[in-house]
Enzyme design. Structure first.
Site, PDB file in Angstrom:
ATOM      1  N   CYS A  68      16.529  37.993  40.292  1.00  0.00           N
ATOM      2  CA  CYS A  68      15.625  39.126  40.133  1.00  0.00           C
ATOM      3  C   CYS A  68      14.927  39.384  41.463  1.00  0.00           C
ATOM      4  O   CYS A  68      15.007  38.586  42.397  1.00  0.00           O
ATOM      5  CB  CYS A  68      14.576  38.850  39.063  1.00  0.00           C
ATOM      6  SG  CYS A  68      15.267  38.375  37.464  1.00  0.00           S
ATOM      7  N   ARG A  97      19.086  43.202  43.611  1.00  0.00           N
ATOM      8  CA  ARG A  97      18.876  41.868  43.040  1.00  0.00           C
ATOM      9  C   ARG A  97      18.797  41.901  41.514  1.00  0.00           C
ATOM     10  O   ARG A  97      18.807  40.841  40.870  1.00  0.00           O
ATOM     11  CB  ARG A  97      17.589  41.252  43.601  1.00  0.00           C
ATOM     12  CG  ARG A  97      17.624  40.985  45.092  1.00  0.00           C
ATOM     13  CD  ARG A  97      16.342  40.306  45.535  1.00  0.00           C
ATOM     14  NE  ARG A  97      16.180  39.012  44.882  1.00  0.00           N
ATOM     15  CZ  ARG A  97      16.715  37.870  45.306  1.00  0.00           C
ATOM     16  NH1 ARG A  97      17.464  37.865  46.391  1.00  0.00           N
ATOM     17  NH2 ARG A  97      16.504  36.739  44.657  1.00  0.00           N
ATOM     18  N   TRP A 146      17.136  40.936  36.603  1.00  0.00           N
ATOM     19  CA  TRP A 146      18.500  40.629  36.190  1.00  0.00           C
ATOM     20  C   TRP A 146      18.355  39.627  35.056  1.00  0.00           C
ATOM     21  O   TRP A 146      17.997  38.476  35.257  1.00  0.00           O
ATOM     22  CB  TRP A 146      19.294  40.033  37.343  1.00  0.00           C
ATOM     23  CG  TRP A 146      20.703  39.700  36.973  1.00  0.00           C
ATOM     24  CD1 TRP A 146      21.180  38.506  36.528  1.00  0.00           C
ATOM     25  CD2 TRP A 146      21.827  40.578  37.003  1.00  0.00           C
ATOM     26  NE1 TRP A 146      22.509  38.574  36.281  1.00  0.00           N
ATOM     27  CE2 TRP A 146      22.945  39.829  36.574  1.00  0.00           C
ATOM     28  CE3 TRP A 146      21.998  41.911  37.353  1.00  0.00           C
ATOM     29  CZ2 TRP A 146      24.215  40.393  36.482  1.00  0.00           C
ATOM     30  CZ3 TRP A 146      23.269  42.457  37.261  1.00  0.00           C
ATOM     31  CH2 TRP A 146      24.350  41.707  36.839  1.00  0.00           C
ATOM     32  N   ASN A 159      11.457  35.001  39.189  1.00  0.00           N
ATOM     33  CA  ASN A 159      12.875  34.985  39.532  1.00  0.00           C
ATOM     34  C   ASN A 159      13.352  33.551  39.379  1.00  0.00           C
ATOM     35  O   ASN A 159      12.832  32.653  40.040  1.00  0.00           O
ATOM     36  CB  ASN A 159      13.083  35.470  40.973  1.00  0.00           C
ATOM     37  CG  ASN A 159      14.519  35.291  41.434  1.00  0.00           C
ATOM     38  OD1 ASN A 159      15.448  35.292  40.652  1.00  0.00           O
ATOM     39  ND2 ASN A 159      14.697  35.131  42.740  1.00  0.00           N
ATOM     40  N   GLY A 160      14.325  33.309  38.502  1.00  0.00           N
ATOM     41  CA  GLY A 160      14.833  31.967  38.313  1.00  0.00           C
ATOM     42  C   GLY A 160      15.017  31.632  36.845  1.00  0.00           C
ATOM     43  O   GLY A 160      15.026  32.512  35.986  1.00  0.00           O
ATOM     44  N   GLU A 220      44.436  33.841  42.624  1.00  0.00           N
ATOM     45  CA  GLU A 220      43.171  34.439  43.027  1.00  0.00           C
ATOM     46  C   GLU A 220      43.087  34.605  44.539  1.00  0.00           C
ATOM     47  O   GLU A 220      42.569  35.607  45.030  1.00  0.00           O
ATOM     48  CB  GLU A 220      42.000  33.592  42.510  1.00  0.00           C
ATOM     49  CG  GLU A 220      40.627  34.093  42.896  1.00  0.00           C
ATOM     50  CD  GLU A 220      40.298  35.481  42.371  1.00  0.00           C
ATOM     51  OE1 GLU A 220      39.309  36.071  42.856  1.00  0.00           O
ATOM     52  OE2 GLU A 220      41.023  35.990  41.486  1.00  0.00           O
ATOM     53  N   LYS A 267      42.517  38.252  46.352  1.00  0.00           N
ATOM     54  CA  LYS A 267      41.441  38.548  47.300  1.00  0.00           C
ATOM     55  C   LYS A 267      41.994  39.185  48.558  1.00  0.00           C
ATOM     56  O   LYS A 267      41.420  40.130  49.099  1.00  0.00           O
ATOM     57  CB  LYS A 267      40.675  37.262  47.664  1.00  0.00           C
ATOM     58  CG  LYS A 267      39.709  36.809  46.607  1.00  0.00           C
ATOM     59  CD  LYS A 267      38.532  37.781  46.475  1.00  0.00           C
ATOM     60  CE  LYS A 267      37.996  37.829  45.077  1.00  0.00           C
ATOM     61  NZ  LYS A 267      38.863  38.371  44.047  1.00  0.00           N
ATOM     62  N   GLU A 286      43.054  42.797  47.792  1.00  0.00           N
ATOM     63  CA  GLU A 286      41.928  43.677  47.483  1.00  0.00           C
ATOM     64  C   GLU A 286      41.229  44.214  48.728  1.00  0.00           C
ATOM     65  O   GLU A 286      40.880  45.389  48.787  1.00  0.00           O
ATOM     66  CB  GLU A 286      40.886  42.920  46.638  1.00  0.00           C
ATOM     67  CG  GLU A 286      41.219  42.751  45.184  1.00  0.00           C
ATOM     68  CD  GLU A 286      40.113  41.997  44.461  1.00  0.00           C
ATOM     69  OE1 GLU A 286      39.622  42.531  43.456  1.00  0.00           O
ATOM     70  OE2 GLU A 286      39.746  40.896  44.905  1.00  0.00           O
ATOM     71  N   HIS A 303      63.474  30.086  42.645  1.00  0.00           N
ATOM     72  CA  HIS A 303      64.030  31.031  41.679  1.00  0.00           C
ATOM     73  C   HIS A 303      63.899  32.475  42.147  1.00  0.00           C
ATOM     74  O   HIS A 303      63.858  33.385  41.326  1.00  0.00           O
ATOM     75  CB  HIS A 303      63.360  30.828  40.323  1.00  0.00           C
ATOM     76  CG  HIS A 303      63.616  29.484  39.739  1.00  0.00           C
ATOM     77  ND1 HIS A 303      64.696  29.193  38.946  1.00  0.00           N
ATOM     78  CD2 HIS A 303      62.932  28.310  39.883  1.00  0.00           C
ATOM     79  CE1 HIS A 303      64.668  27.919  38.605  1.00  0.00           C
ATOM     80  NE2 HIS A 303      63.621  27.362  39.161  1.00  0.00           N
ATOM     81  N   LYS A 317      33.740  48.202  40.986  1.00  0.00           N
ATOM     82  CA  LYS A 317      33.244  46.889  40.562  1.00  0.00           C
ATOM     83  C   LYS A 317      33.571  46.618  39.102  1.00  0.00           C
ATOM     84  O   LYS A 317      33.963  45.516  38.749  1.00  0.00           O
ATOM     85  CB  LYS A 317      31.728  46.820  40.787  1.00  0.00           C
ATOM     86  CG  LYS A 317      31.122  45.461  40.491  1.00  0.00           C
ATOM     87  CD  LYS A 317      31.660  44.407  41.455  1.00  0.00           C
ATOM     88  CE  LYS A 317      31.136  43.022  41.145  1.00  0.00           C
ATOM     89  NZ  LYS A 317      31.856  41.988  41.885  1.00  0.00           N
TER      90      LYS A 317
END
Length: 602
Positions: free
Chosen positions: A2, A27, A74, A100-101, A477, A481, A484, A500, A597
């Site tokens: 946050c 944030r 958040w 925040n936390g 992954e 990346k 992307e 193969h 996103k």
């Protein structure tokens, strides 16, 4: 994650706070709130939504007074609604604070305070702090002593901004494992989660350390250790960042910042879920027909989940792309089915459709989600939050490692409930899980080496990423990346598949990235690397066995970690490699072409 901001001076506090919140909105953007003091009275306005929507609706710029605090949220505990928005107050309404936390022991404290007659209005962990200070104030000599006593009872991470209506000369701020920085003005003072909140007013800053609290007045500040009350001397820094750079905490891109946030994010994922994972495991233990549905990076997390469930809980999930599941699985889903959906945003169209299909067919649904209050959380039977905080870069980094973390925790809890694996091994694995943040920190130290490697590989057109077993997901992954953000063709695959077909594409100088932690299939991937090397591939190996050095052109010595935990650690250098290749090729890694996103349409 946050954003908090505070101001005390001669300006209209609400104007400074609102403008600062706009610069902190990256944030968190679930809800917004502001509290100011005027004539010994607190004025609070808050609500769910983004600040652009709420500024006029709530009249945030109409609040009187020259001192106040603000918050952009958040959500972690409690859905994002008007009640759960910060600030939160005590029973008297004289103490208001923002946070925040995560307070790890909030349930225990809440029960204690309820027994003492405190009335709670929200579902947040934050409100506990206001009531705890109120309770301590009954026996303390002054507000500062009550604050310090309360702080020493909290477990978790917290940055706090606190205003007390009876103390019209001060604001109070606290830092413990969540960011806090002071802005030093002339006859005015600022405090915030990040420098950009006050950068238009001053470029002189003091960075607060863990375990410290601040008493802020117009004339200056005092920093103290909240365990001992001892005064701490602090250095004043001159900030030379642009406003945009300040929002990124000095990093050139959000993606790089978010990669470097992974140790903290993984820690938050662990502590944010440790209390509830056993209960969730108990609720899903009866299901043997299990589907894991996801898209993109979350799908790769699902593949890791499959291996974890197989190896630990002796369950064999089917991992499906949500876009295919929704059209092909209807005939096999019933009330004896568990569907685990993984989605960072909680708004991915195909994944939501898969959840709704499962619900229609009577299946049990469990969603692993980052965004609190998102649609997936509202339509699922069970929810596990990843607690990664907002991720601005389009390419997922910290949200992926936190998904892997909670899947590992769930598999361990399920294995413990079902007694499918030796308890001593589970305890060791759990202990090692808690070491993951420091292992990621260690790997982040390889960044200069990876940047140099990127310079060597900048002109390559094709990459192959290979792994065996659980490391196949890391290979997939890593390749994603690269595609992307660098726009280089890359293929991720099981190393056993090389002979193969794909081996025909390996020729002189083609990069082959081998993900090779010690484990069940280490000897096999060594043989696969030898096959690629014999075709003159350029071998880049990640592993903890020095045997790899002999057969690799580049060997990145990784920290020793159980094979089942390796995906969380091994993906980080692949994220860094992709990032530096993208930058070298002139791309903006935060905004890759053609991508968004959250994919909210089919």
């Amino acid at each position: 994650m946050c954003g908090i901001i505070g101001y005390i001076g001669d300006r209209k506090a609400c104007d400074v706070i609102v403008s600062g919140l706009k610069r902190l909105e990256y944030r968190g953007y679930d809800s917004v709130g502001v509290v100011t003091e005027n004539g010994g009275e607190l004025y609070i306005r808050k609500g769910a939504g983004k600040i652009g929507e709420l500024e006029k609706k709530l009249g945030l710029s109409e609040l009187p007074g020259n001192r106040g605090i603000g918050h952009t949220r958040w959500a972690t505990h409690g859905i994002p609604d008007d009640t759960n928005a910060h600030p939160h107050t005590d029973c008297t309404g004289e103490i208001a604070l923002v946070h925040n936390g995560i307070i790890e022991n909030y349930l225990e404290l809440r029960e204690e305070l309820l027994e003492k007659g405190h009335v709670f209005r929200s579902d947040t962990d934050t409100e506990v702090i206001a009531h705890l200070i109120e309770e301590e104030l009954k026996t303390a000599g002054d507000f500062e002593e009550a604050l310090r006593n309360a702080l020493n009872r909290l477990k978790g991470s917290f940055a706090l901004g606190i205003i007390y209506s009876r103390d019209v000369e001060h604001l109070y701020f606290v830092r413990h494992e969540s960011p806090l920085v002071l802005g030093i003005g002339n006859g005015e003072m600022f405090a915030a989660s990040d420098v950009p909140a006050f950068l238009p007013y001053t470029n002189r800053a003091v960075f607060i350390d863990d375990g410290e609290y601040v008493i802020l007045s117009k004339e200056g500040y005092t920093v103290k250790d909240f365990r001992t009350g001892a005064v701490r001397e602090k250095e004043v820094h001159t900030i030379n960042w642009s406003l945009e750079m300040a929002e990124k905490q000095g990093y050139p891109h959000f993606m790089l910042k978010e990669i470097h946030e992974e140790p903290k994010a993984v820690k938050e994922a662990i502590y944010g879920n440790i209390e509830f994972m056993g209960r969730i495991a108990e609720e899903i233990a009866e299901y043997d027909k299990i589907f894991i549905v996801a898209m993109g990076t979350s799908y790769h997390a699902g593949i890791v989940g499959k291996y974890l469930f197989q190896r630990l809980a002796r369950k064999v999930p089917i991992v499906e792309e949500a876009s295919e599941f929704r059209y092909e699985a209807e005939g096999v889903i019933d009330k004896n089915t568990l569907v685990i959906a993984i989605t960072q945003s909680g708004e991915t169209a195909d994944t939501l459709a898969a959840i709704r299909l499962a619900k229609r067919r009577g299946a049990k649904t469990l969603s692993i989600v980052n965004v609190v209050g998102s649609m997936a959380t509202r339509i699922s039977d069970l929810v596990i939050y990843t607690h990664a905080g907002p991720e601005i870069g389009v390419a997922a980094t910290k949200t992926y490692t936190t998904q892997l973390t909670v899947l590992t925790m769930l598999a361990i809890a399920l294995a413990r409930h079902l007694k499918t694996v030796d308890e001593d091994y589970l305890n060791t694995l759990e202990e090692d899980l808690h070491k993951l943040p420091e292992l990621i920190e260690e790997v982040l130290g390889y960044e200069d080496e990876l940047k140099a490697l990127a310079e060597e590989l900048e002109d390559k057109r094709d990459f192959f990423y290979i792994g065996r077993g659980i490391s196949v997901a890391t290979a997939l992954e890593g390749a994603l990346k690269l595609k992307e953000i660098s726009y280089i063709h890359a293929e991720g695959l099981s190393a056993g598949e090389l002979k193969h077909g794909p081996l025909a594409l390996i020729e002189d100088g083609v990069p082959v990235v081998a993900v090779a932690p010690s484990g069940k299939t280490f000897d096999k991937i060594v043989s696969n690397i030898e096959e690629a090397k014999a075709r003159k591939g350029f071998i880049i190996s990640l592993g903890d066995n020095d045997e790899l050095r002999k057969i690799s052109d580049v060997f990145l010595r990784m920290p020793e970690v159980d094979e089942l935990l390796s995906p969380v650690v091994y993906v980080v250098p692949l994220q860094l490699l992709a990032y530096h290749l993208a930058v070298l090729r002139g791309n903006d890694p935060d905004k890759p072409r053609n991508l968004a996103k959250s994919v909210t349409v089919e």
